[in-house]
Scaffold this motif. Sequence first.
Motif, PDB file in Angstrom:
ATOM      1  N   VAL A 199      16.373   7.311 -19.486  1.00  0.00           N
ATOM      2  CA  VAL A 199      17.240   6.813 -20.551  1.00  0.00           C
ATOM      3  C   VAL A 199      16.552   5.650 -21.266  1.00  0.00           C
ATOM      4  N   ASP A 200      17.065   5.322 -22.442  1.00  0.00           N
ATOM      5  CA  ASP A 200      16.450   4.295 -23.283  1.00  0.00           C
ATOM      6  C   ASP A 200      17.374   3.121 -23.575  1.00  0.00           C
ATOM      7  N   VAL A 201      18.671   3.412 -23.575  1.00  0.00           N
ATOM      8  CA  VAL A 201      19.648   2.415 -23.997  1.00  0.00           C
ATOM      9  C   VAL A 201      20.776   2.352 -22.972  1.00  0.00           C
ATOM     10  N   LEU A 202      21.230   1.146 -22.700  1.00  0.00           N
ATOM     11  CA  LEU A 202      22.343   0.970 -21.774  1.00  0.00           C
ATOM     12  C   LEU A 202      23.482   0.323 -22.554  1.00  0.00           C
ATOM     13  N   LYS A 203      24.618   1.011 -22.622  1.00  0.00           N
ATOM     14  CA  LYS A 203      25.766   0.448 -23.327  1.00  0.00           C
ATOM     15  C   LYS A 203      26.764  -0.095 -22.324  1.00  0.00           C
ATOM     16  N   LEU A 204      26.806  -1.403 -22.262  1.00  0.00           N
ATOM     17  CA  LEU A 204      27.650  -2.093 -21.303  1.00  0.00           C
ATOM     18  C   LEU A 204      29.114  -1.930 -21.717  1.00  0.00           C
ATOM     19  N   ASP A 205      29.915  -1.380 -20.832  1.00  0.00           N
ATOM     20  CA  ASP A 205      31.297  -1.054 -21.163  1.00  0.00           C
ATOM     21  C   ASP A 205      32.118  -2.279 -21.569  1.00  0.00           C
ATOM     22  N   ARG A 206      33.039  -2.010 -22.465  1.00  0.00           N
ATOM     23  CA  ARG A 206      33.942  -3.040 -22.996  1.00  0.00           C
ATOM     24  C   ARG A 206      34.674  -3.813 -21.905  1.00  0.00           C
ATOM     25  N   SER A 207      34.975  -3.177 -20.798  1.00  0.00           N
ATOM     26  CA  SER A 207      35.733  -3.858 -19.732  1.00  0.00           C
ATOM     27  C   SER A 207      34.968  -5.058 -19.156  1.00  0.00           C
ATOM     28  N   PHE A 208      33.647  -5.089 -19.313  1.00  0.00           N
ATOM     29  CA  PHE A 208      32.870  -6.234 -18.839  1.00  0.00           C
ATOM     30  C   PHE A 208      32.929  -7.393 -19.822  1.00  0.00           C
ATOM     31  N   ILE A 209      33.253  -7.088 -21.066  1.00  0.00           N
ATOM     32  CA  ILE A 209      33.276  -8.118 -22.100  1.00  0.00           C
ATOM     33  C   ILE A 209      34.668  -8.747 -22.183  1.00  0.00           C
ATOM     34  N   GLU A 220      28.174 -14.078 -14.621  1.00  0.00           N
ATOM     35  CA  GLU A 220      26.988 -13.849 -13.789  1.00  0.00           C
ATOM     36  C   GLU A 220      26.673 -12.363 -13.704  1.00  0.00           C
ATOM     37  N   LEU A 221      27.720 -11.585 -13.537  1.00  0.00           N
ATOM     38  CA  LEU A 221      27.564 -10.136 -13.416  1.00  0.00           C
ATOM     39  C   LEU A 221      26.958  -9.540 -14.695  1.00  0.00           C
ATOM     40  N   VAL A 222      27.535  -9.902 -15.830  1.00  0.00           N
ATOM     41  CA  VAL A 222      27.057  -9.372 -17.108  1.00  0.00           C
ATOM     42  C   VAL A 222      25.617  -9.814 -17.361  1.00  0.00           C
ATOM     43  N   SER A 223      25.351 -11.083 -17.076  1.00  0.00           N
ATOM     44  CA  SER A 223      24.006 -11.616 -17.254  1.00  0.00           C
ATOM     45  C   SER A 223      23.004 -10.827 -16.402  1.00  0.00           C
ATOM     46  N   ALA A 224      23.398 -10.526 -15.164  1.00  0.00           N
ATOM     47  CA  ALA A 224      22.520  -9.770 -14.269  1.00  0.00           C
ATOM     48  C   ALA A 224      22.287  -8.348 -14.777  1.00  0.00           C
ATOM     49  N   ILE A 225      23.318  -7.732 -15.331  1.00  0.00           N
ATOM     50  CA  ILE A 225      23.164  -6.366 -15.859  1.00  0.00           C
ATOM     51  C   ILE A 225      22.231  -6.360 -17.073  1.00  0.00           C
ATOM     52  N   VAL A 226      22.388  -7.380 -17.930  1.00  0.00           N
ATOM     53  CA  VAL A 226      21.508  -7.481 -19.099  1.00  0.00           C
ATOM     54  C   VAL A 226      20.051  -7.607 -18.630  1.00  0.00           C
ATOM     55  N   GLN A 227      19.832  -8.469 -17.628  1.00  0.00           N
ATOM     56  CA  GLN A 227      18.476  -8.641 -17.072  1.00  0.00           C
ATOM     57  C   GLN A 227      17.950  -7.329 -16.513  1.00  0.00           C
ATOM     58  N   LEU A 228      18.805  -6.674 -15.724  1.00  0.00           N
ATOM     59  CA  LEU A 228      18.424  -5.400 -15.107  1.00  0.00           C
ATOM     60  C   LEU A 228      17.957  -4.412 -16.176  1.00  0.00           C
ATOM     61  N   GLY A 229      18.760  -4.297 -17.226  1.00  0.00           N
ATOM     62  CA  GLY A 229      18.414  -3.392 -18.311  1.00  0.00           C
ATOM     63  C   GLY A 229      17.059  -3.728 -18.912  1.00  0.00           C
ATOM     64  N   HIS A 230      16.858  -5.010 -19.193  1.00  0.00           N
ATOM     65  CA  HIS A 230      15.593  -5.426 -19.810  1.00  0.00           C
ATOM     66  C   HIS A 230      14.414  -5.201 -18.866  1.00  0.00           C
ATOM     67  N   THR A 231      14.634  -5.471 -17.573  1.00  0.00           N
ATOM     68  CA  THR A 231      13.570  -5.253 -16.593  1.00  0.00           C
ATOM     69  C   THR A 231      13.138  -3.792 -16.577  1.00  0.00           C
ATOM     70  N   LEU A 232      14.118  -2.898 -16.770  1.00  0.00           N
ATOM     71  CA  LEU A 232      13.809  -1.466 -16.783  1.00  0.00           C
ATOM     72  C   LEU A 232      13.300  -1.006 -18.147  1.00  0.00           C
ATOM     73  N   GLY A 233      13.160  -1.921 -19.059  1.00  0.00           N
ATOM     74  CA  GLY A 233      12.650  -1.571 -20.381  1.00  0.00           C
ATOM     75  C   GLY A 233      13.686  -0.921 -21.285  1.00  0.00           C
ATOM     76  N   GLY A 254      20.998 -13.488 -23.489  1.00  0.00           N
ATOM     77  CA  GLY A 254      19.843 -12.731 -23.948  1.00  0.00           C
ATOM     78  C   GLY A 254      20.162 -11.300 -24.361  1.00  0.00           C
ATOM     79  N   CYS A 255      21.437 -11.001 -24.497  1.00  0.00           N
ATOM     80  CA  CYS A 255      21.812  -9.655 -24.946  1.00  0.00           C
ATOM     81  C   CYS A 255      21.480  -9.541 -26.433  1.00  0.00           C
ATOM     82  N   LYS A 256      20.719  -8.520 -26.800  1.00  0.00           N
ATOM     83  CA  LYS A 256      20.187  -8.466 -28.166  1.00  0.00           C
ATOM     84  C   LYS A 256      21.021  -7.633 -29.135  1.00  0.00           C
ATOM     85  N   PHE A 257      21.852  -6.729 -28.584  1.00  0.00           N
ATOM     86  CA  PHE A 257      22.634  -5.860 -29.464  1.00  0.00           C
ATOM     87  C   PHE A 257      24.111  -5.908 -29.091  1.00  0.00           C
TER      88      PHE A 257
END
Length: 283
Positions: A199-209, A220-233, A254-257
């Motif tokens: 996959v190329d894009v991860l869309k973080l569900d609205r329930s986290f926002i 902390e959770l959201v921040s970690a998921i954003v990092q995880l996504g970026h680490t995986l490219g 650091g969430c870009k989109f």
Amino acid sequence: AAKDLGKNRFMVFENRMHEQLLTRLDQENRLREAVHRGELRLHLQPVFAVQEGRVVGAEALVRWQDPFRGLQQPGSFIPLAEETGMIIEIDRWILLEACRTLRHWQVESPWTAPAWVSVNLSAAHLDLPDLTDHVAYALATTGLSPQCLVLELTETVMMRDVAVTSARLQELRELGVRIAIDDFGTGYSSLGYLRDIPVDVLKLDRSFITGLVGNGRQQELVSAIVQLGHTLGLRVVAEGVEDADELNLLTVMGCKFVQGYHLGRPEPAHQLYERLTTPALHS
Ligand code: C2E
Ligand code: MG
Ligand code: MG
Ligand code: MG
């Protein structure tokens, strides 16, 4: 007497069932005709790049202009469409319309055109051997470049048959289109699929926002998921951003989109086009 009462109850029940069945059949028939009658509508919701401060993408969302009930949101007809298999035709219509719209936009106003359009695909598509051919056809007839198309699949879809799913998605990626995991984090699924499924894009569900502001643990959770996504490219898109505070927090993380009512609601495709190509209407 007790027996009669039981019988009456049964008849009431039977009538109700009968009525529900007719309503369902009626809706099913009308939905079946909706595509051919031109009752489907393409709405687009902007995806915003935080750093650039502008719209860089758009998500295609279907609506049904039901002549009897007015404009219908997907929640009121997608489940029926999925049960009956009509979703295939609906998704294909949206795919073609979304590609056509973005291509037209690129030709007419290249400076304001979003870089990509994303289209939702239901699980049933992954069982069709001609999925890749169909996507290739949509790109070829509209002239849209594959880099401009993102296909969104939900996390639960990814979990079905990892071998089949990853083979299909790999085919699509070889075409040049990108794959997004939609509603990420809601599928109660193992993260293991991120290893096996391309996959190329991860869309973080609205329930986290929702509820992010003032909830340190959730942040902390959201921040970690954003990092995880970026680490995986992967590109990470936060869904359902409804106010400036949420946007600020996500920016710091650091969430870009981002996508959500704060940046823009889904609206008829031509309306978004007109809004973004007419500077006077910006303010
Ligand atoms: P989704 O793909 O996760 O799309 C995002 C949904 O969240 C959209 O609802 C959008 O209007 C809504 N949304 C966006 N920003 C916000 C916000 O800030 N706050 C809130 N409360 N909601 C927000 P919509 O258009 O009702 O679509 C619902 C779902 O229906 C979609 O969820 C998608 O799973 C499905 N869907 C929509 N169009 C299609 C389609 O063409 N094909 C298929 N297979 N499914 C579709
Ligand atoms: Mg989506
Ligand atoms: Mg989503
Ligand atoms: Mg959804």
